[in-house]
Design a protein around this motif. Structure first.
Motif, PDB file in Angstrom:
ATOM      1  N   CYS A  53       0.825  -1.211   0.000  1.00  7.55           N
ATOM      2  CA  CYS A  53       0.000   0.000   0.000  1.00  7.55           C
ATOM      3  C   CYS A  53       0.857   1.259   0.000  1.00  7.55           C
ATOM      4  O   CYS A  53       0.492   2.274  -0.596  1.00  7.55           O
ATOM      5  N   SER A  54       2.012   1.192   0.657  1.00  5.74           N
ATOM      6  CA  SER A  54       2.847   2.381   0.804  1.00  5.74           C
ATOM      7  C   SER A  54       3.533   2.794  -0.489  1.00  5.74           C
ATOM      8  O   SER A  54       3.839   3.975  -0.673  1.00  5.74           O
ATOM      9  N   PHE A  55       3.776   1.843  -1.405  1.00  7.47           N
ATOM     10  CA  PHE A  55       4.479   2.223  -2.633  1.00  7.47           C
ATOM     11  C   PHE A  55       3.601   2.186  -3.886  1.00  7.47           C
ATOM     12  O   PHE A  55       4.018   2.650  -4.946  1.00  7.47           O
ATOM     13  N   THR A  56       2.383   1.670  -3.780  1.00  9.06           N
ATOM     14  CA  THR A  56       1.553   1.507  -4.978  1.00  9.06           C
ATOM     15  C   THR A  56       1.187   2.842  -5.612  1.00  9.06           C
ATOM     16  O   THR A  56       1.213   2.984  -6.848  1.00  9.06           O
ATOM     17  N   ALA A  57       0.848   3.852  -4.808  1.00  9.71           N
ATOM     18  CA  ALA A  57       0.462   5.154  -5.364  1.00  9.71           C
ATOM     19  C   ALA A  57       1.613   5.784  -6.143  1.00  9.71           C
ATOM     20  O   ALA A  57       1.398   6.443  -7.171  1.00  9.71           O
ATOM     21  N   VAL A  58       2.848   5.573  -5.660  1.00 13.93           N
ATOM     22  CA  VAL A  58       4.017   6.092  -6.371  1.00 13.93           C
ATOM     23  C   VAL A  58       4.128   5.435  -7.743  1.00 13.93           C
ATOM     24  O   VAL A  58       4.382   6.087  -8.760  1.00 13.93           O
ATOM     25  N   LEU A  59       3.916   4.108  -7.769  1.00 15.21           N
ATOM     26  CA  LEU A  59       3.977   3.381  -9.035  1.00 15.21           C
ATOM     27  C   LEU A  59       2.860   3.825  -9.981  1.00 15.21           C
ATOM     28  O   LEU A  59       3.051   3.900 -11.197  1.00 15.21           O
ATOM     29  N   VAL A  60       1.671   4.093  -9.411  1.00 15.36           N
ATOM     30  CA  VAL A  60       0.546   4.544 -10.242  1.00 15.36           C
ATOM     31  C   VAL A  60       0.894   5.852 -10.945  1.00 15.36           C
ATOM     32  O   VAL A  60       0.603   6.039 -12.128  1.00 15.36           O
ATOM     33  N   ARG A  61       1.542   6.765 -10.227  1.00 12.95           N
ATOM     34  CA  ARG A  61       1.898   8.059 -10.825  1.00 12.95           C
ATOM     35  C   ARG A  61       3.003   7.917 -11.874  1.00 12.95           C
ATOM     36  O   ARG A  61       3.063   8.673 -12.842  1.00 12.95           O
ATOM     37  N   LYS A  62       3.905   6.940 -11.664  1.00 12.01           N
ATOM     38  CA  LYS A  62       5.022   6.758 -12.600  1.00 12.01           C
ATOM     39  C   LYS A  62       4.627   5.928 -13.820  1.00 12.01           C
ATOM     40  O   LYS A  62       4.981   6.262 -14.954  1.00 12.01           O
ATOM     41  N   TRP A  63       3.929   4.835 -13.595  1.00 11.11           N
ATOM     42  CA  TRP A  63       3.640   3.875 -14.663  1.00 11.11           C
ATOM     43  C   TRP A  63       2.192   3.898 -15.140  1.00 11.11           C
ATOM     44  O   TRP A  63       1.878   3.343 -16.178  1.00 11.11           O
ATOM     45  N   GLY A  64       1.295   4.474 -14.328  1.00  9.56           N
ATOM     46  CA  GLY A  64      -0.114   4.468 -14.677  1.00  9.56           C
ATOM     47  C   GLY A  64      -0.850   3.322 -13.999  1.00  9.56           C
ATOM     48  O   GLY A  64      -0.268   2.295 -13.647  1.00  9.56           O
ATOM     49  N   ILE A  65      -2.150   3.512 -13.825  1.00 13.15           N
ATOM     50  CA  ILE A  65      -2.950   2.543 -13.096  1.00 13.15           C
ATOM     51  C   ILE A  65      -3.060   1.207 -13.824  1.00 13.15           C
ATOM     52  O   ILE A  65      -3.158   0.140 -13.204  1.00 13.15           O
ATOM     53  N   LYS A  66      -3.018   1.232 -15.149  1.00 11.21           N
ATOM     54  CA  LYS A  66      -3.154  -0.002 -15.928  1.00 11.21           C
ATOM     55  C   LYS A  66      -2.001  -0.950 -15.660  1.00 11.21           C
ATOM     56  O   LYS A  66      -2.213  -2.134 -15.355  1.00 11.21           O
ATOM     57  N   ALA A  67      -0.773  -0.460 -15.740  1.00 18.18           N
ATOM     58  CA  ALA A  67       0.401  -1.307 -15.527  1.00 18.18           C
ATOM     59  C   ALA A  67       0.433  -1.858 -14.108  1.00 18.18           C
ATOM     60  O   ALA A  67       0.727  -3.039 -13.887  1.00 18.18           O
ATOM     61  N   VAL A  68       0.105  -1.012 -13.135  1.00 18.62           N
ATOM     62  CA  VAL A  68       0.146  -1.438 -11.732  1.00 18.62           C
ATOM     63  C   VAL A  68      -0.900  -2.523 -11.465  1.00 18.62           C
ATOM     64  O   VAL A  68      -0.650  -3.494 -10.742  1.00 18.62           O
ATOM     65  N   THR A  69      -2.081  -2.371 -12.058  1.00 20.86           N
ATOM     66  CA  THR A  69      -3.133  -3.378 -11.889  1.00 20.86           C
ATOM     67  C   THR A  69      -2.695  -4.728 -12.447  1.00 20.86           C
ATOM     68  O   THR A  69      -2.869  -5.771 -11.796  1.00 20.86           O
ATOM     69  N   ILE A  70      -2.095  -4.724 -13.623  1.00 19.38           N
ATOM     70  CA  ILE A  70      -1.638  -5.976 -14.240  1.00 19.38           C
ATOM     71  C   ILE A  70      -0.527  -6.622 -13.411  1.00 19.38           C
ATOM     72  O   ILE A  70      -0.521  -7.841 -13.190  1.00 19.38           O
ATOM     73  N   ILE A  71       0.400  -5.815 -12.905  1.00 14.26           N
ATOM     74  CA  ILE A  71       1.496  -6.345 -12.084  1.00 14.26           C
ATOM     75  C   ILE A  71       0.955  -6.994 -10.810  1.00 14.26           C
ATOM     76  O   ILE A  71       1.438  -8.048 -10.378  1.00 14.26           O
ATOM     77  N   SER A  72      -0.049  -6.386 -10.208  1.00 21.15           N
ATOM     78  CA  SER A  72      -0.599  -6.935  -8.962  1.00 21.15           C
ATOM     79  C   SER A  72      -1.234  -8.306  -9.198  1.00 21.15           C
ATOM     80  O   SER A  72      -1.048  -9.227  -8.387  1.00 21.15           O
ATOM     81  N   PHE A  73      -1.961  -8.459 -10.300  1.00 24.06           N
ATOM     82  CA  PHE A  73      -2.543  -9.768 -10.613  1.00 24.06           C
ATOM     83  C   PHE A  73      -1.451 -10.796 -10.916  1.00 24.06           C
ATOM     84  O   PHE A  73      -1.536 -11.950 -10.484  1.00 24.06           O
ATOM     85  N   ALA A  74      -0.430 -10.381 -11.657  1.00 25.93           N
ATOM     86  CA  ALA A  74       0.652 -11.303 -12.010  1.00 25.93           C
ATOM     87  C   ALA A  74       1.385 -11.787 -10.766  1.00 25.93           C
ATOM     88  O   ALA A  74       1.770 -12.973 -10.682  1.00 25.93           O
TER      89      ALA A  74
END
Length: 399
Positions: A53-74
């Protein structure tokens, strides 16, 4: 495709969170864990959730919500593979930890998606999307129990194979996410509310308390109800898992049917009423004994509404800062989950030793005390809602 990703995401989220109920007694047996060690295991996993939870928002801003969502499922698919091959406790604990990293990323991602997409009838739509979490949570314990006894080519899946099969379903939302485009990534940074501004708002801290105690009460049921019914009332696994599924049936129906109620009476009042109802049901079930065990399931009606209502509240109160507000509240909520799971295990062990660690009375009293803490969390959630209501009413900011 946006809706498909959100709805499928919550289905996978519900599966990954709640297949542990019928699996935990077998995990405990295989690795020879006592209740204190089990509570520590769940707390460490909640810590993984907190870290994500602490780093996901940073990743969302850098990579976008689409990439972060796919990474979480993977990451959940990969964790399922590692759980399957884990025959030592360190490897299993590490694999479980990875699964909760994926869960934490997914929770933040889905919450951000919901806040961006559901701009009208927010309470209804948030609860509808979370209904799919409740729906999969209802089926997950029964499917998990059935899969653990499935034999293929002379080999029984057991709990390891069950985790592999269930977590592999994450491929479905990955496919829908790949075909989706998501809004909000192009919002300029200067238009976003900063964390410094947000943390000066007492309402946000009260939301943290509500969410933390509400979610501890919600998630603890998935981890401890089957264990409680099997050991306190000598129920078999199928019957105990059935009660957990009834809990999530009420849980999912509440989110499906009562979402419009939150929009009509307001998010503030909804938080007080529903969390208070859940706490009262839990204590009534404990005081009434085995014949009132159905009230454990009825508690799902109230506690189901807390998380989506808080998310809807954040989306309405902080429309240009929902990403930051969600990350802040959910991260602190994760910390509360770490403490809450550890506290339940510690309370059970402490009271059990007080009454006699090796006696049936000691075990019963320990389990009752531990589950009583779950009910207490719901009551504290309601009281925090009262303080939030008073604070906002004075300022004429009720939502």
């Amino acid at each position: 495709m946006q809706l498909a990703t959100i709805f499928l995401g919550f289905i996978i989220f519900g599966i990954s969170e709640n297949i542990k109920g019928p699996a935990i007694p077998r995990i405990q047996f295989d690795f020879k864990l006592d209740e204190g060690q089990l509570g520590t295991l769940l707390s460490l996993n909640a810590l993984g959730y907190l870290i994500a939870c602490s780093f996901t928002a940073v990743l969302v801003r850098k990579w976008g919500i689409k990439a972060v969502t796919i990474i979480s499922f993977a990451s959940m698919i990969i964790s399922g593979v590692f759980i399957y091959v884990s025959h030592t406790y360190p490897l299993f604990a590490s694999s479980y930890f990875l699964m909760y990293i994926g869960n934490g990323m997914l929770e933040i991602g889905l919450a951000i998606l919901g806040a961006r997409i559901f701009v009208k009838n927010t309470g209804t739509m948030m609860n509808l999307s979370h209904f799919f979490y409740g729906f999969s949570s209802t089926l997950a314990p029964l499917i998990a129990t059935g899969l653990m006894s499935v034999t293929l080519f002379g080999w029984t899946l057991d709990w390891r194979g069950m985790y592999l099969v269930m977590l592999s379903l994450s491929i479905l939302p990955i496919l829908s996410a790949l075909r989706s485009t998501f809004p909000g990534d192009d919002l300029p940074n200067e238009d976003r509310i900063s964390l410094k501004v947000l943390i000066r708002d007492p309402a946000l801290w009260l939301l943290v308390l509500i969410l933390s105690f509400g979610v501890v009460s919600e998630l603890a049921v998935g981890g401890w109800l089957v264990n409680f019914l099997e050991k306190a009332y000598a129920w078999d696994t199928v019957k105990a898992s059935g009660m957990l599924s009834v809990f999530f049936l009420f849980f999912s129906l509440a989110r499906l049917l009562l979402g419009p109620v939150t929009d009509k009476i307001g998010f503030n009042l909804s938080l007080i009423i529903f969390s208070g109802f859940s706490g009262l049901c839990t204590f009534a079930a404990l005081l009434g004994g085995e014949k009132f065990a159905f009230l454990f399931a009825a508690a799902g009606i109230g506690i189901a509404m807390i998380y989506p209502t808080v998310m809807a509240f954040i989306a309405k109160r902080y429309p240009t800062g929902s990403d930051t507000a969600i990350t802040f509240t959910v991260t602190l909520m994760g910390l509360g989950s770490v403490i809450g799971n550890y506290a339940i295990g510690a309370i059970i062990d402490g009271v059990k030793h007080l009454y006699g660690a090796e006696t049936s009375t000691g075990l019963l009293r320990g389990l009752q005390a531990g589950y009583g803490f779950i009910g207490l969390c719901a009551i504290i959630c309601a009281l925090s809602g009262c303080f939030l209501y008073r604070y906002l009413k004075v300022r004429k900011e009720l939502i």
